[in-house]
Design a protein around this motif. Structure first.
Motif, short mmCIF file in Angstrom:
data_model
loop_
_atom_site.label_atom_id
_atom_site.label_comp_id
_atom_site.label_asym_id
_atom_site.label_seq_id
_atom_site.Cartn_x
_atom_site.Cartn_y
_atom_site.Cartn_z
N ARG A 1 0.84 -1.20 0.00
CA ARG A 1 0.00 0.00 0.00
C ARG A 1 0.87 1.25 0.00
O ARG A 1 1.88 1.31 0.68
CB ARG A 1 -0.89 0.02 1.24
N LYS A 2 0.44 2.24 -0.77
CA LYS A 2 1.00 3.58 -0.69
C LYS A 2 0.15 4.35 0.31
O LYS A 2 -1.08 4.27 0.25
CB LYS A 2 0.93 4.31 -2.03
N TRP A 3 0.78 5.05 1.21
CA TRP A 3 0.03 5.86 2.18
C TRP A 3 0.22 7.33 1.84
O TRP A 3 1.33 7.78 1.56
CB TRP A 3 0.53 5.60 3.60
N VAL A 8 10.41 13.89 10.10
CA VAL A 8 9.40 12.83 10.13
C VAL A 8 10.12 11.50 9.91
O VAL A 8 10.95 11.38 9.01
CB VAL A 8 8.33 13.03 9.04
N LEU A 9 9.81 10.52 10.76
CA LEU A 9 10.39 9.19 10.64
C LEU A 9 9.30 8.18 10.36
O LEU A 9 8.20 8.28 10.91
CB LEU A 9 11.10 8.78 11.94
N LEU A 10 9.63 7.20 9.54
CA LEU A 10 8.76 6.04 9.31
C LEU A 10 9.55 4.83 9.75
O LEU A 10 10.60 4.53 9.17
CB LEU A 10 8.37 5.93 7.84
N ASN A 11 9.09 4.17 10.81
CA ASN A 11 9.82 3.04 11.39
C ASN A 11 11.28 3.40 11.64
O ASN A 11 12.20 2.68 11.26
CB ASN A 11 9.71 1.80 10.50
N LYS A 12 11.49 4.58 12.24
CA LYS A 12 12.81 5.08 12.64
C LYS A 12 13.69 5.55 11.49
O LYS A 12 14.85 5.87 11.69
CB LYS A 12 13.57 4.04 13.47
N THR A 13 13.15 5.60 10.28
CA THR A 13 13.90 6.04 9.11
C THR A 13 13.33 7.37 8.61
O THR A 13 12.11 7.48 8.44
CB THR A 13 13.81 4.99 7.98
N PRO A 14 14.17 8.38 8.35
CA PRO A 14 13.66 9.66 7.86
C PRO A 14 12.93 9.53 6.54
O PRO A 14 13.33 8.75 5.66
CB PRO A 14 14.93 10.50 7.68
N VAL A 15 11.82 10.26 6.41
CA VAL A 15 11.06 10.31 5.17
C VAL A 15 10.81 11.76 4.78
O VAL A 15 10.81 12.65 5.64
CB VAL A 15 9.71 9.56 5.25
N GLN A 16 10.59 11.99 3.50
CA GLN A 16 10.29 13.34 3.03
C GLN A 16 8.84 13.68 3.35
O GLN A 16 7.98 12.80 3.41
CB GLN A 16 10.53 13.44 1.54
N PHE A 17 8.62 14.97 3.54
CA PHE A 17 7.28 15.47 3.80
C PHE A 17 7.18 16.88 3.27
O PHE A 17 8.18 17.51 2.96
CB PHE A 17 6.96 15.42 5.31
N GLU A 18 5.96 17.35 3.18
CA GLU A 18 5.69 18.73 2.75
C GLU A 18 4.81 19.38 3.80
O GLU A 18 3.88 18.75 4.30
CB GLU A 18 4.97 18.70 1.40
N THR A 43 0.61 18.98 7.16
CA THR A 43 1.80 18.20 6.80
C THR A 43 1.34 17.04 5.92
O THR A 43 0.42 16.32 6.27
CB THR A 43 2.50 17.64 8.06
N ILE A 44 1.99 16.87 4.77
CA ILE A 44 1.67 15.82 3.82
C ILE A 44 2.83 14.83 3.78
O ILE A 44 3.97 15.23 3.57
CB ILE A 44 1.45 16.38 2.39
N ILE A 45 2.52 13.55 3.97
CA ILE A 45 3.52 12.49 3.87
C ILE A 45 3.00 11.50 2.83
O ILE A 45 1.89 10.99 2.95
CB ILE A 45 3.72 11.77 5.21
N LYS A 46 3.80 11.20 1.81
CA LYS A 46 3.44 10.23 0.78
C LYS A 46 4.52 9.15 0.78
O LYS A 46 5.70 9.46 0.68
CB LYS A 46 3.35 10.89 -0.59
N THR A 47 4.09 7.90 0.87
CA THR A 47 5.05 6.80 0.87
C THR A 47 5.03 6.06 -0.46
O THR A 47 4.08 6.15 -1.22
CB THR A 47 4.76 5.78 1.98
N LYS A 48 6.09 5.32 -0.70
CA LYS A 48 6.13 4.36 -1.79
C LYS A 48 5.34 3.14 -1.33
O LYS A 48 4.98 3.05 -0.15
CB LYS A 48 7.57 3.99 -2.10
#
Length: 102
Positions: free
Chosen positions: A49-51, A64-74, A82-87
């Motif tokens: 799933r893409k979130w 912003v972290l996803l499972n302790k890993t930095p992710v990009q956000f806007e 705040t917008i977070i889009k995942t692969k």
């Protein structure tokens, strides 16, 4: 809250053929935690799933972290959003987002 899904075509949901995903949010002084649990239920056709998360706040997160890993956000200041889009991510385990404000 619970996200409830089915195939979108049949009436299988009437027979209990659906999946539900518990999504929890917890605000703390300097961060927000969002936990997305594994889907549960009889509908098993969801594998990845893409979130796309939209989180309202009056200030931008520092990171912003996803499972302790930095992710990009806007952060859209005019909307306080705040917008977070995942692969695509496997749904076989829970995941947690942490938004840090300090």
């Amino acid at each position: 809250f619970k996200l409830v899904e089915d195939d979108g075509i049949s009436n299988g949901y009437l027979k209990g053929i659906y999946a539900s995903t518990l999504i929890e949010q917890k605000k703390q002084l300097s961060k927000t935690l969002i936990k997305i649990n594994r889907p549960a239920g009889a509908f098993k056709e969801i594998s990845n799933r893409k979130w796309n998360l939209s989180i309202h706040s009056n200030k931008a997160p520092k990171k912003v972290l996803l499972n302790k890993t930095p992710v990009q956000f806007e952060y859209i200041k005019s909307r306080g959003l705040t917008i977070i889009k995942t692969k695509p991510i496997p749904v076989t385990r829970a995941m947690s987002f942490e938004l840090f404000y300090n």
